[in-house]
Design an enzyme around this catalytic site. Sequence first.
Site, PDB file in Angstrom:
ATOM      1  N   ILE A  22      16.977 -37.901  35.761  1.00 27.00           N
ATOM      2  CA  ILE A  22      17.302 -39.328  35.807  1.00 27.00           C
ATOM      3  C   ILE A  22      18.234 -39.641  36.974  1.00 27.00           C
ATOM      4  CG2 ILE A  22      18.474 -41.168  34.534  1.00 27.00           C
ATOM      5  CD1 ILE A  22      17.472 -39.809  31.916  1.00 27.00           C
ATOM      6  N   TYR A 159      26.035 -33.486  20.450  1.00 27.81           N
ATOM      7  CA  TYR A 159      25.484 -34.356  21.490  1.00 27.81           C
ATOM      8  C   TYR A 159      25.546 -35.820  21.053  1.00 27.81           C
ATOM      9  CZ  TYR A 159      22.050 -36.262  24.829  1.00 27.81           C
ATOM     10  OH  TYR A 159      21.412 -37.008  25.801  1.00 27.81           O
TER      11      TYR A 159
HETATM   12  P1  NDP Z   1      18.426 -33.025  33.326  1.00 24.91           P
HETATM   13  O1  NDP Z   1      18.664 -31.812  32.514  1.00 24.91           O
HETATM   14  O2  NDP Z   1      17.164 -33.169  34.092  1.00 24.91           O
HETATM   15  O3  NDP Z   1      19.613 -33.284  34.345  1.00 24.91           O
HETATM   16  C1  NDP Z   1      20.945 -33.089  33.958  1.00 24.91           C
HETATM   17  C2  NDP Z   1      21.797 -33.370  35.161  1.00 24.91           C
HETATM   18  O4  NDP Z   1      23.165 -33.161  34.809  1.00 24.91           O
HETATM   19  C3  NDP Z   1      21.485 -32.434  36.309  1.00 24.91           C
HETATM   20  O5  NDP Z   1      21.562 -33.151  37.508  1.00 24.91           O
HETATM   21  C4  NDP Z   1      22.588 -31.420  36.213  1.00 24.91           C
HETATM   22  O6  NDP Z   1      22.953 -30.844  37.435  1.00 24.91           O
HETATM   23  C5  NDP Z   1      23.744 -32.266  35.732  1.00 24.91           C
HETATM   24  N1  NDP Z   1      24.764 -31.441  35.091  1.00 24.91           N
HETATM   25  C6  NDP Z   1      24.725 -30.884  33.858  1.00 24.91           C
HETATM   26  N2  NDP Z   1      25.837 -30.180  33.635  1.00 24.91           N
HETATM   27  C7  NDP Z   1      26.588 -30.278  34.761  1.00 24.91           C
HETATM   28  C8  NDP Z   1      27.839 -29.774  35.141  1.00 24.91           C
HETATM   29  N3  NDP Z   1      28.570 -28.996  34.321  1.00 24.91           N
HETATM   30  N4  NDP Z   1      28.326 -30.098  36.363  1.00 24.91           N
HETATM   31  C9  NDP Z   1      27.608 -30.879  37.193  1.00 24.91           C
HETATM   32  N5  NDP Z   1      26.406 -31.388  36.889  1.00 24.91           N
HETATM   33  C10 NDP Z   1      25.906 -31.086  35.677  1.00 24.91           C
HETATM   34  O7  NDP Z   1      18.568 -34.228  32.296  1.00 24.91           O
HETATM   35  P2  NDP Z   1      18.297 -35.792  32.401  1.00 24.91           P
HETATM   36  O8  NDP Z   1      18.083 -36.212  33.791  1.00 24.91           O
HETATM   37  O9  NDP Z   1      17.298 -36.102  31.392  1.00 24.91           O
HETATM   38  O10 NDP Z   1      19.699 -36.330  31.860  1.00 24.91           O
HETATM   39  C11 NDP Z   1      20.568 -37.156  32.607  1.00 24.91           C
HETATM   40  C12 NDP Z   1      21.469 -37.895  31.637  1.00 24.91           C
HETATM   41  O11 NDP Z   1      20.664 -38.715  30.801  1.00 24.91           O
HETATM   42  C13 NDP Z   1      22.266 -36.992  30.708  1.00 24.91           C
HETATM   43  O12 NDP Z   1      23.556 -37.522  30.535  1.00 24.91           O
HETATM   44  C14 NDP Z   1      21.481 -37.054  29.415  1.00 24.91           C
HETATM   45  O13 NDP Z   1      22.281 -36.771  28.308  1.00 24.91           O
HETATM   46  C15 NDP Z   1      21.007 -38.482  29.448  1.00 24.91           C
HETATM   47  N6  NDP Z   1      19.865 -38.758  28.590  1.00 24.91           N
HETATM   48  C16 NDP Z   1      18.654 -38.138  28.793  1.00 24.91           C
HETATM   49  C17 NDP Z   1      17.594 -38.433  27.973  1.00 24.91           C
HETATM   50  C18 NDP Z   1      16.267 -37.788  28.134  1.00 24.91           C
HETATM   51  O14 NDP Z   1      15.375 -38.001  27.273  1.00 24.91           O
HETATM   52  N7  NDP Z   1      16.009 -37.016  29.187  1.00 24.91           N
HETATM   53  C19 NDP Z   1      17.720 -39.397  26.869  1.00 24.91           C
HETATM   54  C20 NDP Z   1      19.013 -39.999  26.765  1.00 24.91           C
HETATM   55  C21 NDP Z   1      20.034 -39.692  27.600  1.00 24.91           C
HETATM   56  P3  NDP Z   1      22.672 -29.278  37.761  1.00 24.91           P
HETATM   57  O15 NDP Z   1      21.232 -29.277  38.120  1.00 24.91           O
HETATM   58  O16 NDP Z   1      23.532 -29.017  38.923  1.00 24.91           O
HETATM   59  O17 NDP Z   1      22.988 -28.527  36.532  1.00 24.91           O
END
Ligand code: NDP
Length: 254
Positions: A22, A159
């Site tokens: 996202i 979560y």
């Molecule tokens: P992804 O798993 O595709 O992406 C997660 C992102 O968070 C990555 O860019 C990752 O970076 C980053 N991230 C996670 N942990 C860390 C950390 N410790 N430090 C820095 N960066 C971090 O998930 P989504 O794109 O789906 O999720 C994005 C947001 O949307 C989240 O907050 C999620 O909870 C929320 N969300 C998602 C939904 C879904 O259905 N997908 C539904 C509702 C909410 P890196 O690659 O460097 O780890």
Amino acid sequence: MTLERFRLDGKVALITGGNRGIGLAIAKLFLEAGSFCMLSGRSQTDGLGALLAAYPDRAAWFQADVNDEAAPEGMVAATVQRFGRLDILVNNAGIADNGDFHDFDDARLKRIMDTNLIAPFRIARAAIKPMLAQGSGSIVNIGSISGYVANKPQLQVAYNASKAAVHQMSAVMAYEYAGRGIRVNALAPGYVVSDMTAGGIANPEWNRIWTENTPMGRFAQPEEMATCALFLASDAASYVTGAVLVADGGYTTH
Ligand code: NDP
């Protein structure tokens, strides 16, 4: 032109987790809308590389784990140093972890809360300082429908609690800064196709349950969340603060 209020020309955005999923879709759209973007995350990806190459003057990368002590101040300082100001923060980085409540140990609880709540709090706290100095800013915190409902079939109480807290943090921040030109909103996606949901989407039983519980009968693409984030971030939402924009294909209607 009223429609131009949806554009971000000249505005500077910091997007955490802007390297995939996202966050990457938000970054792409914000750049298309004319903004400068500092993208942060732990790891480089092909999508990120393509974006940095396409917008060498307006996109930059700050590698950081949001849980590192110095990361919040570091990413804000790097943004202001590179682009001169900070207009928009998208607190998007997040993780999920599933499991029974009675087995969810302290280390897993801490990891979820640190990443999904404490880090966004600390990053917003760092970002609001230049925004206060400018007298303007917009913060978009990525929450979730999990802040409202119990997920099924996966159990993920930590979560859910972290995302409910993100919604409330956004509302109270909005209240606190409404008179100082800073808007704070949350976006609550339903099920979106990304690495986070890939395992569930590939699981026929989970896929069926998620789809059947979504009245629109499909998952969202990340780009459908990016348009919502753009609205909240932009001047088009000039009277919107303290809101949670639910974008879930109708999931929370029943
Ligand atoms: P992804 O798993 O595709 O992406 C997660 C992102 O968070 C990555 O860019 C990752 O970076 C980053 N991230 C996670 N942990 C860390 C950390 N410790 N430090 C820095 N960066 C971090 O998930 P989504 O794109 O789906 O999720 C994005 C947001 O949307 C989240 O907050 C999620 O909870 C929320 N969300 C998602 C939904 C879904 O259905 N997908 C539904 C509702 C909410 P890196 O690659 O460097 O780890």
